[in-house]
Design an enzyme around this catalytic site. Structure first.
Site, PDB file in Angstrom:
ATOM      1  N   ASP A  31       0.840  -1.211   0.000  1.00 32.45           N
ATOM      2  CA  ASP A  31       0.000   0.000   0.000  1.00 32.45           C
ATOM      3  C   ASP A  31       0.865   1.247   0.000  1.00 32.45           C
ATOM      4  OD1 ASP A  31      -2.073  -1.664   0.177  1.00 32.45           O
ATOM      5  OD2 ASP A  31      -2.833  -0.954   2.118  1.00 32.45           O
ATOM      6  N   TYR A  32       1.953   1.168   0.778  1.00 30.97           N
ATOM      7  CA  TYR A  32       2.835   2.330   0.907  1.00 30.97           C
ATOM      8  C   TYR A  32       3.443   2.687  -0.449  1.00 30.97           C
ATOM      9  CZ  TYR A  32       6.635   5.288   2.510  1.00 30.97           C
ATOM     10  OH  TYR A  32       7.491   6.332   2.686  1.00 30.97           O
ATOM     11  N   ASP A  35       0.769   4.155  -2.664  1.00 34.56           N
ATOM     12  CA  ASP A  35       0.458   5.547  -2.309  1.00 34.56           C
ATOM     13  C   ASP A  35       1.534   6.509  -2.800  1.00 34.56           C
ATOM     14  OD1 ASP A  35      -1.921   4.982  -1.215  1.00 34.56           O
ATOM     15  OD2 ASP A  35      -1.246   5.024   0.877  1.00 34.56           O
ATOM     16  N   SER A  81     -13.388   5.945  -0.079  1.00 36.81           N
ATOM     17  CA  SER A  81     -12.154   5.419   0.479  1.00 36.81           C
ATOM     18  C   SER A  81     -11.676   6.394   1.559  1.00 36.81           C
ATOM     19  CB  SER A  81     -11.153   5.317  -0.658  1.00 36.81           C
ATOM     20  OG  SER A  81      -9.951   4.835  -0.179  1.00 36.81           O
ATOM     21  N   GLU A 113     -10.462   4.138  15.677  1.00 31.54           N
ATOM     22  CA  GLU A 113     -10.777   2.711  15.593  1.00 31.54           C
ATOM     23  C   GLU A 113      -9.715   1.987  14.789  1.00 31.54           C
ATOM     24  OE1 GLU A 113     -14.373   2.937  12.535  1.00 31.54           O
ATOM     25  OE2 GLU A 113     -14.377   4.528  14.037  1.00 31.54           O
ATOM     26  N   LYS A 115      -8.126  -0.147  11.756  1.00 37.27           N
ATOM     27  CA  LYS A 115      -8.408  -0.268  10.322  1.00 37.27           C
ATOM     28  C   LYS A 115      -8.167  -1.721   9.943  1.00 37.27           C
ATOM     29  CE  LYS A 115      -7.318   1.981   5.938  1.00 37.27           C
ATOM     30  NZ  LYS A 115      -7.253   0.806   5.138  1.00 37.27           N
ATOM     31  N   ASP A 117      -7.761  -4.972   7.757  1.00 38.41           N
ATOM     32  CA  ASP A 117      -7.215  -5.175   6.418  1.00 38.41           C
ATOM     33  C   ASP A 117      -7.930  -6.334   5.741  1.00 38.41           C
ATOM     34  OD1 ASP A 117      -5.684  -4.726   4.262  1.00 38.41           O
ATOM     35  OD2 ASP A 117      -3.857  -5.642   5.050  1.00 38.41           O
ATOM     36  N   ARG A 136     -17.285  -3.253  -2.611  1.00 38.53           N
ATOM     37  CA  ARG A 136     -17.127  -1.847  -2.961  1.00 38.53           C
ATOM     38  C   ARG A 136     -17.033  -1.617  -4.471  1.00 38.53           C
ATOM     39  NH1 ARG A 136     -12.470   1.970  -0.708  1.00 38.53           N
ATOM     40  NH2 ARG A 136     -11.141   0.611  -1.920  1.00 38.53           N
ATOM     41  N   TYR A 222     -18.358  -1.049  10.851  1.00 41.05           N
ATOM     42  CA  TYR A 222     -17.847   0.187  11.447  1.00 41.05           C
ATOM     43  C   TYR A 222     -18.548   1.439  10.927  1.00 41.05           C
ATOM     44  CZ  TYR A 222     -15.126  -0.560   7.163  1.00 41.05           C
ATOM     45  OH  TYR A 222     -14.755  -0.853   5.886  1.00 41.05           O
ATOM     46  N   LYS A 286     -11.955   9.429  12.921  1.00 43.02           N
ATOM     47  CA  LYS A 286     -13.115  10.102  12.328  1.00 43.02           C
ATOM     48  C   LYS A 286     -13.593  11.210  13.267  1.00 43.02           C
ATOM     49  CE  LYS A 286     -14.633   5.748  10.309  1.00 43.02           C
ATOM     50  NZ  LYS A 286     -15.336   4.494  10.576  1.00 43.02           N
ATOM     51  N   LYS A 310      -1.646   4.811   8.671  1.00 47.26           N
ATOM     52  CA  LYS A 310      -1.169   3.479   8.297  1.00 47.26           C
ATOM     53  C   LYS A 310       0.019   3.060   9.165  1.00 47.26           C
ATOM     54  CE  LYS A 310      -2.476   1.540   4.978  1.00 47.26           C
ATOM     55  NZ  LYS A 310      -2.845   1.380   3.625  1.00 47.26           N
ATOM     56  N   CYS A 404      29.671 -27.698   1.527  1.00 47.67           N
ATOM     57  CA  CYS A 404      29.426 -26.747   2.619  1.00 47.67           C
ATOM     58  C   CYS A 404      30.039 -25.385   2.244  1.00 47.67           C
ATOM     59  CB  CYS A 404      30.050 -27.256   3.915  1.00 47.67           C
ATOM     60  SG  CYS A 404      29.966 -26.041   5.247  1.00 47.67           S
ATOM     61  N   CYS A 407      33.149 -24.840   4.963  1.00 48.26           N
ATOM     62  CA  CYS A 407      34.355 -25.673   5.015  1.00 48.26           C
ATOM     63  C   CYS A 407      34.550 -26.498   3.749  1.00 48.26           C
ATOM     64  CB  CYS A 407      34.317 -26.580   6.238  1.00 48.26           C
ATOM     65  SG  CYS A 407      33.039 -27.845   6.103  1.00 48.26           S
ATOM     66  N   CYS A 422      25.971 -30.450   6.749  1.00 47.61           N
ATOM     67  CA  CYS A 422      27.416 -30.572   6.660  1.00 47.61           C
ATOM     68  C   CYS A 422      27.804 -31.547   7.784  1.00 47.61           C
ATOM     69  CB  CYS A 422      28.082 -29.217   6.896  1.00 47.61           C
ATOM     70  SG  CYS A 422      29.863 -29.375   7.085  1.00 47.61           S
ATOM     71  N   CYS A 427      33.853 -28.304  11.053  1.00 45.72           N
ATOM     72  CA  CYS A 427      33.383 -27.134  10.308  1.00 45.72           C
ATOM     73  C   CYS A 427      33.296 -25.925  11.268  1.00 45.72           C
ATOM     74  CB  CYS A 427      32.010 -27.419   9.709  1.00 45.72           C
ATOM     75  SG  CYS A 427      31.292 -25.997   8.900  1.00 45.72           S
TER      76      CYS A 427
HETATM   77  S1  IVH Z   1     -14.416   4.119   7.249  1.00 47.77           S
HETATM   78  C1  IVH Z   1     -16.538   6.977   4.693  1.00 47.77           C
HETATM   79  N1  IVH Z   1     -13.459   2.570   9.113  1.00 47.77           N
HETATM   80  O1  IVH Z   1     -10.294   0.983   4.746  1.00 47.77           O
HETATM   81  C2  IVH Z   1     -16.051   5.872   5.517  1.00 47.77           C
HETATM   82  N2  IVH Z   1     -12.895   2.101   6.855  1.00 47.77           N
HETATM   83  O2  IVH Z   1      -8.573   2.565   2.996  1.00 47.77           O
HETATM   84  C3  IVH Z   1     -15.007   5.111   4.862  1.00 47.77           C
HETATM   85  N3  IVH Z   1     -11.496   0.114   6.577  1.00 47.77           N
HETATM   86  O3  IVH Z   1     -12.648   1.441   2.212  1.00 47.77           O
HETATM   87  C4  IVH Z   1     -14.570   3.905   5.546  1.00 47.77           C
HETATM   88  N4  IVH Z   1     -11.366  -0.434   8.703  1.00 47.77           N
HETATM   89  O4  IVH Z   1     -12.539  -0.847   3.421  1.00 47.77           O
HETATM   90  C5  IVH Z   1     -13.504   2.825   7.791  1.00 47.77           C
HETATM   91  N5  IVH Z   1     -12.730   1.244  10.861  1.00 47.77           N
HETATM   92  C6  IVH Z   1     -12.767   1.499   9.554  1.00 47.77           C
HETATM   93  C7  IVH Z   1     -12.119   0.695   8.612  1.00 47.77           C
HETATM   94  C8  IVH Z   1     -12.194   1.036   7.263  1.00 47.77           C
HETATM   95  C9  IVH Z   1     -11.024  -0.765   7.474  1.00 47.77           C
HETATM   96  C10 IVH Z   1     -11.229   0.029   5.124  1.00 47.77           C
HETATM   97  C11 IVH Z   1     -12.453   0.261   4.268  1.00 47.77           C
HETATM   98  C12 IVH Z   1     -12.092   1.479   3.456  1.00 47.77           C
HETATM   99  C13 IVH Z   1     -10.615   1.392   3.443  1.00 47.77           C
HETATM  100  C14 IVH Z   1      -9.940   2.714   3.103  1.00 47.77           C
END
Ligand code: IVH
Length: 670
Positions: A31-32, A35, A81, A113, A115, A117, A136, A222, A286, A310, A404, A407, A422, A427
């Site tokens: 992801d990094y 991005d 997203s 909260e 996140k 994966d 999605r 969530y 949030k 992240k 080896c 040796c 070995c 050795c």
């Molecule tokens: S909120 C408008 N909360 O992360 C609200 N997303 O990189 C948008 N995700 O698409 C999502 N844990 O699939 C939200 N606690 C969490 C989450 C979360 C995982 C995922 C979700 C989102 C993606 C964005």
């Protein structure tokens, strides 16, 4: 380079990665890295507005929905997203930006909260009944996966109230199920999934919904769409409402007041995430007051009132430049991946384990491949899999060595077994391993003989076998010549060597390094033999009569004592005065008396063990590992920054709380 071409190439590359991520369940890049590329494209587009394109990856959320087996469904409310951030400075900026966007100047609250994966999912309930589950997709149109979602046990099919709602959450494959699935796939010769996210995505896309049930997918929610229409004013309240309907959430929703508090919790969860049963790739922050969301607003892809923080990636991709073979104490060769240096879980990595030749063949890993590496519970990074889609044809098969690397002695591999060994007793790599094992904490516990010093002593010819350690005192003057060995450290080392002579008989047995004879078996052997002469004369039949000694161990013991090298070492160590008989007081002491049958749990960051190591340690001592605090728990081992588990344990009187050091002391006394 031609800017237009650079933009075009970047778009194509990002599209390829994104299609693969969303449609093929394969991450070709972390992801990094994704991005970073996206950011670069964004900058180029900003600087060259004439190149702007509505279909650029900078404008869209996910991948285009592939024409395939699942029905396409338009989302009633787009699935957005989140913007990503990678350091706490970016969180401070996020808060500043929000404050500027709201007219009424007041202190805000933020809901933090985890996140998850996995992959996002939207569920629609009518009259309290689950009628639709959609992925999605591109954020506007997703795929109808209702039938598969119905197979997830924890997803509520009927709510406790007959209401109409839409909720958002994440489908995940819990870590235990992911490990089980990959193990089975490896055994069947099938391609393993790189990570739980890909496995969850691959599973949800199965046409046969029985597979979803078999693999054990799970889902956590969530988000409640249009919560304000139900009279709710904060996100945290809306989560409590979901929970009251029986909907599964992670239970981790912390309402915080400022960036300092957020920063503290980021630090906490950065560690505690390892104790969660599912994979997380960050935290989500949030604005808690739903009533402010409209005012704060949205970009085309993300809400401005939320941000993802992240965590440093557990898994990244890099180039496999070559393979070297490391020779261990027993002569076993382990393949080590030599990598192009990358940052993984916050540290620089250029080597990783490839386990053994069978695993290399099974996973078809080749030199020149781009590979995924990860640091899970283990300290040493592992190569997870090769990214075969990126092959150009010049990759080279990894050959099994015949000599080896240290040796040059010919190597042996027993028919049908995976280990290459070995067999040269001289050795230097094996001697180094033997010495390091001999002085280790569970063996003679000699301090001051780290691997660099041992290597030097072997090089200088001071140490050829473990017995020579006890003659180092005769080289005092020479030792002083060795760089960084001050008078004080030489004194400490020589003192530690002298005091090791008082180590109990079972530790001495352990330090001999007999294959398959760990700490518990050493104690059993010490108790049952009383002295080394008796132990050395025991027959196979006598050995297997002892409870806790199996046939493999008995065979290894016999073979070990038959070797001339072992006999010489034992007589040398006897001359030095090591304890080769059971102390009077220990004769009647029972094995494992403290820990046998007791239950354990650990929490916080441990200094001396990885999660796997401490679990193994507990099991070796006859204890049982539990996964949560309950009345059935006997011991809680507490590391640094312990949190809720400690609090809970303090409320139950019968639980004994030990620091990590207290645990080590107690265990060493057994
Ligand atoms: S909120 C408008 N909360 O992360 C609200 N997303 O990189 C948008 N995700 O698409 C999502 N844990 O699939 C939200 N606690 C969490 C989450 C979360 C995982 C995922 C979700 C989102 C993606 C964005």
């Amino acid at each position: 380079m031609d800017i237009k071409k650079e933009i075009r190439d970047l778009r194509e590359l990002l599209k390829k990665y994104s299609e693969s991520y969303y449609n093929e369940n394969e991450s070709l890049i972390s992801d990094y890295e994704y991005d970073k590329l996206l950011e670069k494209l964004n900058e180029l587009e900003k600087a060259n507005p004439e190149c702007m394109d509505l279909f650029s990856p900078t404008m869209s959320v996910g991948a285009s929905v592939r024409e395939n087996k699942f029905k396409k469904v338009e989302h009633e409310h787009p699935m957005l997203s989140l913007a990503n951030s990678y350091n706490t400075g970016e969180i401070v900026d996020f808060i500043e930006r929000i404050k500027k966007r709201i007219s009424e100047k007041k202190e805000l609250k933020y809901c933090l909260e985890v996140k998850l994966d996995g992959l996002s999912i939207s569920l629609t309930y009518r009259q309290g009944k689950l009628i639709k589950a959609v992925t999605r997709g591109d954020g506007f149109v997703g795929e109808d996966v209702t039938e598969n979602i119905m197979q997830i046990e924890s997803v509520m099919k009927i709510l406790s109230e007959p209401i109409d709602i839409e909720i958002r959450g994440e489908v995940v494959l819990p870590l235990v199920n992911f490990e089980k699935l990959n193990k089975e796939r490896l055994e069947k010769g099938e391609e393993v999934f790189a990570n739980p996210r890909n496995a969850a995505s691959g599973t949800l896309r199965q046409l046969d919904s029985n597979i979803v049930r078999e693999r054990g997918l799970d889902a956590y929610f969530y988000f409640l769409v249009e919560a304000e229409k139900l009279g709710l004013h904060s996100h945290s309240e809306s989560i409590k409402y979901l929970e009251s309907l029986g909907i599964k959430t992670t239970g981790i929703f912390e309402v915080l007041e400022n960036s300092k508090e957020i920063e503290n919790r980021i630090e906490y969860w950065g560690k505690e995430r390892e104790n969660l049963p599912y994979e997380t790739d960050g935290l989500v922050i949030k604005v808690d007051e739903i009533d402010l969301w409209e005012e704060i607003g949205y970009t085309s892809k993300t809400p401005r009132w939320a941000i993802a923080y992240k965590f440093p990636a557990h898994q990244v991709s890099t180039l496999l430049k070559g393979v070297t073979w490391q020779v261990g104490r027993t002569g076993k060769l382990t393949p080590v991946a030599e990598l192009q240096e990358v940052e993984l879980s916050g540290s620089k990595v250029k080597r990783a384990s490839l386990h053994n030749i069978n695993e290399i063949e099974r996973k078809d890993i080749r030199i020149g491949d781009r590979v995924f590496i990860e640091k899970a519970a283990e300290i040493i990074p592992q190569v997870v899999k090769a990214i075969k889609e990126e092959r150009v044809g010049t990759e080279k098969i990894i050959e099994e060595p015949t000599e080896c690397p240290v040796c040059s002695h010919k190597l042996e591999r027993e028919e049908g077994l995976v280990d290459i060994k070995c067999v040269n007793d001289e050795c230097p790599a094996k001697i180094q391993g033997e010495i390091e094992y001999f002085v280790s904490r569970d063996a003679l516990n000699i301090m001051g003989l780290g691997s660099k010093i041992v290597e030097k002593f072997i090089d200088l010819g001071y140490i050829k076998t473990v017995v020579d350690i006890f003659n180092l005192k005769n080289h005092r003057d020479d030792l002083e010549q060795i760089d960084k060995m001050g008078k004080k450290s030489i004194d400490n080392l020589l003192n530690s060597i002298e005091s090791s002579k008082a180590r109990e008989y079972d530790k001495v047995i352990y330090s001999l390094g007999i294959p398959f004879i760990g700490k518990v078996a050493s104690k059993i052997l010490a108790k049952n033999s009383k002295n080394i002469d008796k132990l050395m004369s025991m027959t196979f039949e006598e050995l297997i009569q002892i409870e806790g000694i199996g046939e493999i161990a008995a065979k290894e013991i016999i073979e070990f004592f038959l070797k001339e090298k072992s006999q010489k070492i034992i007589s040398g160590l006897k001359e030095q005065g090591l304890k080769f008989e059971l102390s009077e007081s220990k004769t009647e002491e029972s094995i494992n008396s403290n820990f046998s049958g007791k239950t354990f749990l650990f929490t916080g960051t441990l200094k001396h063990f990885t999660r796997d190591q401490i679990k193994e340690e507990i099991e070796k001592l006859g204890g049982k590992n539990l996964s949560a605090v309950s009345k059935n728990l006997d011991y809680l081992i507490v590391g640094e920054k312990a949190g809720s588990k400690l609090k809970k344990a303090q409320e139950i009187e019968t639980i004994k709380i030990l620091t990590e050091d207290e645990f080590i002391d107690l265990k060493d006394k057994i």
